[in-house]
Each structure stands twice: as structure tokens, then as C-alpha cells.
Design a protein around this motif. Structure first.
Motif, short mmCIF file in Angstrom:
data_model
loop_
_atom_site.label_atom_id
_atom_site.label_comp_id
_atom_site.label_asym_id
_atom_site.label_seq_id
_atom_site.Cartn_x
_atom_site.Cartn_y
_atom_site.Cartn_z
N ILE A 215 -24.38 -43.27 59.99
CA ILE A 215 -23.07 -43.60 60.54
C ILE A 215 -22.46 -44.71 59.69
N GLY A 216 -21.52 -44.36 58.85
CA GLY A 216 -20.94 -45.34 57.95
C GLY A 216 -21.84 -45.60 56.75
N GLU A 217 -21.53 -46.65 56.03
CA GLU A 217 -22.30 -47.00 54.84
C GLU A 217 -23.29 -48.10 55.16
N ALA A 218 -24.37 -48.16 54.41
CA ALA A 218 -25.38 -49.16 54.68
C ALA A 218 -26.13 -49.51 53.40
N SER A 219 -26.53 -50.77 53.32
CA SER A 219 -27.46 -51.23 52.29
C SER A 219 -28.70 -51.74 52.99
N GLU A 220 -29.83 -51.67 52.29
CA GLU A 220 -31.10 -52.04 52.92
C GLU A 220 -31.89 -52.97 52.01
N LEU A 221 -32.51 -53.99 52.62
CA LEU A 221 -33.39 -54.89 51.89
C LEU A 221 -34.73 -54.97 52.62
N PRO A 222 -35.85 -54.93 51.87
CA PRO A 222 -37.15 -55.17 52.50
C PRO A 222 -37.33 -56.67 52.73
N VAL A 223 -37.69 -57.04 53.94
CA VAL A 223 -37.83 -58.46 54.27
C VAL A 223 -39.14 -58.66 55.02
N THR A 224 -39.43 -59.92 55.31
CA THR A 224 -40.59 -60.29 56.12
C THR A 224 -40.12 -61.15 57.28
N VAL A 225 -40.65 -60.86 58.46
CA VAL A 225 -40.34 -61.65 59.65
C VAL A 225 -41.56 -62.48 60.02
N ALA A 226 -41.34 -63.78 60.25
CA ALA A 226 -42.43 -64.66 60.67
C ALA A 226 -41.84 -65.75 61.56
N ASN A 227 -42.39 -65.87 62.77
CA ASN A 227 -41.96 -66.91 63.71
C ASN A 227 -40.45 -66.90 63.94
N GLY A 228 -39.90 -65.71 64.05
CA GLY A 228 -38.49 -65.60 64.37
C GLY A 228 -37.55 -65.88 63.22
N ARG A 229 -38.06 -65.94 62.00
CA ARG A 229 -37.22 -66.17 60.83
C ARG A 229 -37.42 -65.04 59.84
N VAL A 230 -36.41 -64.81 59.00
CA VAL A 230 -36.42 -63.71 58.02
C VAL A 230 -36.49 -64.31 56.62
N SER A 231 -37.27 -63.66 55.76
CA SER A 231 -37.35 -64.13 54.36
C SER A 231 -37.39 -62.94 53.41
N ILE A 232 -36.92 -63.19 52.19
CA ILE A 232 -36.96 -62.20 51.10
C ILE A 232 -37.71 -62.83 49.94
N ASP A 233 -38.74 -62.15 49.47
CA ASP A 233 -39.55 -62.67 48.35
C ASP A 233 -39.99 -64.11 48.61
N GLY A 234 -40.33 -64.41 49.87
CA GLY A 234 -40.81 -65.75 50.20
C GLY A 234 -39.72 -66.78 50.43
N GLN A 235 -38.46 -66.41 50.24
CA GLN A 235 -37.34 -67.34 50.43
C GLN A 235 -36.70 -67.08 51.80
N ALA A 236 -36.64 -68.12 52.63
CA ALA A 236 -36.08 -67.97 53.97
C ALA A 236 -34.58 -67.72 53.91
#
Length: 341
Positions: free
Chosen positions: A230-251
Motif C-alpha cells: 500500500i503506497g511506497e516504502a523503504s526498509e532498513l534492518p535495525v536492532t531493538v534493545a531496551n526500547g531503543r532502535v539502532s542501525i549498525d550500532g548507532q542509536a
């Protein structure tokens, strides 16, 4: 309900309640089962298991005529040798004598329907003398002539050009509001479904993924498939820890309260992403392409060690100068477990 062709399962455990007077869209890619479901409702196919009810009546054993459905095909399926008026009245003329209206009544009903579909004065023309949009209106008038319990439309605007499709979508919605027929239409066009329908049924691989209003489907998709379709979308793989999101270790400055710890998928839409000043907690990306799209500028970024592509949509008027590296944060986004599909 389940439908299987030879060894190929076309529908798996589909259950759907369509309300009286509702305009509902069956939306999905090719092979998702939406046309099969429409044909089962019509009585053109029979379920392998399960039942179909029209109100309190079990229609599972009824043929097409007994169900009294109106069916509109993408290809119009008009009789080339018949005039517009004769095409519209055909379903009434072929009824058994006991339920067939008098000839004068058939002519009167055809004339009234021509007024309704805004084709008055064309009753003596033949299909070859009409435009594609006019033919589709005649096909719809023919389906309405029998006063159907349910109106079914299979990709009704698929053979028309974009401008005519947009015009007919608005016209069909207005017509539905006037007549109040329970209407089910099949489409693979997300814009068409969101613009026309009271509710949208998103299908994939013979299953119903989500049912909801256009706002619910677009703003609160329940799976990555629905979000992306539905519509357009981009996707990133992330990690969730203690209610926070990070990419490549960067919050990142995105809260994920209640989300399970571990790998996840961050989905966002191009028009729901802000370009921000460089600071901790933002997502940095390298600009690899800039394109004009109507009144918008589409910026393509490569992000993270995996060089994941993300598109950002910015207004042309007042858009800031673009450097080779931008920092972004999504306004509208959703997290899904990485194993979800």
C-alpha cells in the motif's frame, strides 16, 4: 472458505463479512486470489470447502441466476451486434417468462439507467461507436438493470488510460452513493482502492492479510507486506534493545517501547521522512540520485554498511540545497520483527 484448482490452492481459509450497502475493494498482486474470491461470490466457481451466505440465505448451492448478481468485466463483454439499449436490457429479456418484465418496462428501465450512467441519447449506438469509458458505463448499466443483490466488478477500469480511470473512479463512487448497492470490486491499483472503497481487503498468496478502512490500511498496516504494497516504502534492518532502535550500532531517535529486543525491520514512506541537521540520533545517507516527480523532488540515499536504499520525497518549492550526504528521521514509520514477511 477454501478453493483448490487440481493441486493448486488458490484460497486458504478465507473468511470475510461484507456489509449491506458497502463498497469494498479486494486488493492484491496478481495471483493473490482476489478474482477467485469474486468468482466464488458470483457462483462462477464453487468452493472446495466452506459456504457463501447472502444475508441469511446459504447461496453455496445456487447458480449465477439464482444468486442475482451483477458482474462487470474488465473487457466490458458487450454484445457487438446489439445497441446500447439492447445490451442494457439483455439480462431482463432472457429471464424466464414468469419473471420477465414487459417489453415496455425493459425499455423504460434501460432509458432510466442511461440517464443514471450519463449516456442519455446514445441508446441506438453500437459498442464500436463508443469510447472505452462509455462502454464500461454501459456494462455497469447492464449489470444494474437486473437489480442485483450484489454488484461485482473485476478490474473494471484496467483497460482504460489513466485520465479516464480517474474520472470513472469518481463517477463510480458517486453512483454507488446514489444507488446503495452492495458492491465488491477487484483491483491491483492501490490508489484506486483507497480512493473508492469503504473498506479494503488486502490479499496475498490466497490469504487475507488485512481488512480495514483506507486510513487503517495505509496508516496502520499490520505486516511488512501490507506496508510495502500500500503506497511506497523503504526498509532498513535495525536492532531493538531496551526500547531503543539502532542501525549498525548507532542509536536513532526513535522510541520502540513495547517492541521485542532483537533484529527488526524499520519501514517508512518517502513522504513521511524529514531531512534534519546533522546530530547524534539521526540516520546518515549518501545521495546517489535526485529526480523530479511532479511537484516533488525524489532523493535516493544509500544508508549503513549494507548500503540500503531509502527514498525521500521533498517539495520543490523551498526545498533546501542538497549536499552529497544527508541526515534524516522518519515521521511516520513502523517496526516489525525481522522474521515477519
Amino acid at each position: 472458505m477454501r478453493k483448490q484448482f487440481d493441486r493448486y490452492p488458490a484460497l486458504h481459509g478465507v473468511s470475510l463479512d461484507i456489509r449491506s450497502g458497502e463498497l469494498i475493494a479486494l486488493l492484491g498482486p496478481s495471483g493473490s486470489g482476489k478474482t477467485t474470491l469474486l468468482r466464488l461470490i458470483a457462483g462462477l466457481e464453487w468452493p472446495t470447502t466452506g459456504s457463501i451466505f447472502f444475508g441469511g440465505d446459504d447461496a453455496s448451492g445456487m447458480d449465477v441466476q439464482e444468486r442475482n448478481v451483477g458482474f462487470v468485466f474488465q473487457s466490458y463483454a458487450l454484445f457487438k451486434h446489439m445497441t446500447v439499449a439492447d445490451n442494457i436490457g439483455f439480462g431482463l429479456r432472457v429471464r424466464p417468462r414468469s419473471s420477465r418484465p414487459p417489453t415496455a418496462e425493459i425499455r423504460r428501465r434501460a432509458s432510466a439507467l442511461l440517464d443514471l450512467v450519463q449516456l442519455s441519447g446514445l441508446e441506438n449506438r453500437f459498442p464500436a461507436q463508443l469510447s472505452g469509458g462509455q462502454r464500461q458505463r454501459v456494462a455497469l448499466a447492464r449489470a444494474l438493470a437486473i437489480e442485483p443483490r450484489v454488484l461485482l466488478l473485476d478490474e473494471p477500469f484496467g483497460a482504460l488510460d489513466a485520465k479516464v480511470r480517474r474520472e470513472l473512479r469518481q463517477w463510480l463512487r458517486e453512483l454507488h452513493d446514489k444507488t446503495g448497492h452492495t458492491t465488491v470490486f477487484v483491483t491491483h491499483d492501490q490508489e484506486e482502492a483507497l480512493e473508492l472503497a469503504d473498506r479494503v481487503v488486502v490479499m496475498s498468496q490466497g490469504r487475507i492479510e488485512q481488512v480495514g478502512t483506507p486510513d487503517e490500511i495505509y496508516d496502520r498496516p499490520n505486516s511488512p507486506f501490507v506496508f510495502s504494497f500500500i503506497g511506497e516504502a523503504s526498509e532498513l534492518p535495525v536492532t531493538v534493545a531496551n526500547g531503543r532502535v539502532s542501525i549498525d550500532g548507532q542509536a536513532i531517535d526513535l522510541g520502540a517501547a513495547g517492541a521485542a529486543d532483537g533484529p527488526a525491520r524499520l519501514l517508512m514512506r518517502p513522504n513521511g521522512i524529514d531531512v534534519v541537521d546533522e546530530r547524534p540520533g539521526t540516520i546518515a545517507g549518501d545521495v546517489v540520485a535526485v529526480r523530479r516527480s511532479g511537484g516533488w523532488r525524489r532523493v535516493e540515499l544509500l544508508i549503513g554498511a549494507g548500503r540500503h536504499r531509502v527514498e525521500v520525497e521533498l517539495p520543490i518549492d523551498g526545498a533546501q540545497a542538497l549536499s552529497e550526504r544527508l541526515h534524516i528521521l522518519p515521521r511516520h514509520w513502523q517496526l516489525y520483527p525481522s522474521e515477519a514477511s
